[in-house]
Design an enzyme around this catalytic site. Structure first.
Site: not given
Ligand SMILES: NC(=O)N[C@@H](CC(=O)O)C(=O)O
Ligand SMILES: [Zn+2]
Ligand SMILES: [Zn+2]
Length: 331
Positions: A11, A13-15, A39, A93, A130, A165, A238, A242, A254
């Protein structure tokens, strides 16, 4: 000295854009294989985007084994799903609308996605969720969502479902109760934090994430699950970077940035709990088994060599920023 399988992270996030390169390089220092979340803005919702995202990541981190995903919506046709699977997607997802980062365009009508989910079941695509009910009180959202995971697990018995998560005792109990087609990821920060670590003293924006870490008994249930050796529970960081300016502000984003510290932190958590022997499967076997891909055969060695986590990594503030961690990967 500790030998582990080259870790998987199910899980991540690489943006996108300029940020993607550094995030991909950083995670490749610690993990051999990652499942990349869709996302982005706009989200990953087509075969072409899957191919393009994969090649961008591969360019930045050629050695990384990638598992790609798409963002679920009700408009997908069976042909769309088939093409995304052929383009290399292993999962879709499910983001309920508005529950987390970039989820405004998420699912707002549960029934509307059921035909798509039925098609995913036929195609052997995994459904990652999620699991938070948008209209519930923030601390109840995961608990209120459980009934939907239950419905999906019971109506689509061949569909593999990952409840992502986990943050509550109730969801751990539900994953244990539901049949074998339901598994879950647990993050490093949900093994460490409760709500106190976000708002118990002064506000800690770099610990703020969705789902919110909750009560000590929730954390205890997550630790018990992670240490249990039950193959339903496997690691998904996860890691959700940011920019510092997006966290240290009003309407803060978040997400906790854990990729740079996740494995050393996990070793410390499992070691301090006297459960170090369970870590190998948690990060190198159970997730691969659930996704029906070969387990990692490569090994890595971690040594006790205390190091201080930088205050900023890739423009974001990582978990444990400025603090010392005991374990480090031997080059
Ligand atoms: N977990 C988070 O608080 N943020 C994640 C999105 C997600 O996994 O819900 C994100 O992409 O910033
Ligand atoms: Zn996530
Ligand atoms: Zn999530």
């Amino acid at each position: 000295m500790l030998e582990l399988p080259l870790p998987d992270d199910f899980h991540v996030h690489l943006r996108q854009g300029v940020l993607l390169e550094n995030y991909a390089k950083s995670i490749a220092k610690e993990f051999g294989r990652i499942l990349v979340m869709p996302n982005t803005v706009p989200p990953i919702t087509s075969a072409a985007q899957i191919q393009d995202y994969r090649s961008q990541i591969q360019q930045a981190a050629p050695g990384l084994d990638l598992l790609l995903t798409f963002k679920l919506n009700a408009k997908f046709t069976p042909e769309d799903l088939k093409q995304m699977k052929e383009a290399g997607a292993v999962a879709g997802k499910y983001y309920p609308a508005g529950v987390t980062t970039n989820s405004e365009d998420g699912v707002s009508d549960f029934d509307s996605i059921l035909p798509v989910v039925a098609e995913m079941e036929k195609l052997g695509l995994v459904l990652c969720i999620h699991g938070e009910e948008p209209t519930a009180f923030c601390l109840d959202r995961e608990k209120e969502f459980i009934r939907r995971v239950e419905y999906l697990a019971e109506h689509f018995p061949k569909l593999r479902i990952v409840f992502e998560h986990l943050s509550t005792k109730a969801s751990v109990e539900e994953v244990l109760r539901l049949p074998q087609n339901v598994a879950a990821t647990i993050t490093v920060h949900h093994l460490l934090h409760t709500l106190d670590d976000i708002i118990g003293g002064s506000l800690q924006p770099h610990h703020f994430c969705k789902p919110t870490p909750k009560r000590p008994e929730d954390r205890e249930a997550l630790r018990k699950a992670a240490f249990s050796g039950n193959p339903k529970f496997f690691f998904g960081s996860d890691s959700a970077p940011h920019a510092q300016s997006k966290k240290e502000c009003c309407c803060g984003a978040a997400g906790v940035y854990t990729a740079p510290v996740a494995v050393p932190a996990l070793i410390q958590i499992f070691e301090e709990a006297g459960e170090l022997d369970k870590l190998s499967n948690f990060i190198g076997a159970f997730g691969a088994d659930f996704y029906r891909i070969p387990r990692q055969t490569k090994k890595v060695v971690y040594v006790e060599d205390p190091w201080t986590v930088p205050e900023i990594v890739d423009g974001a503030v990582p978990l444990f920023a400025g603090k010392s961690l005991k374990w480090k990967r031997m080059e």
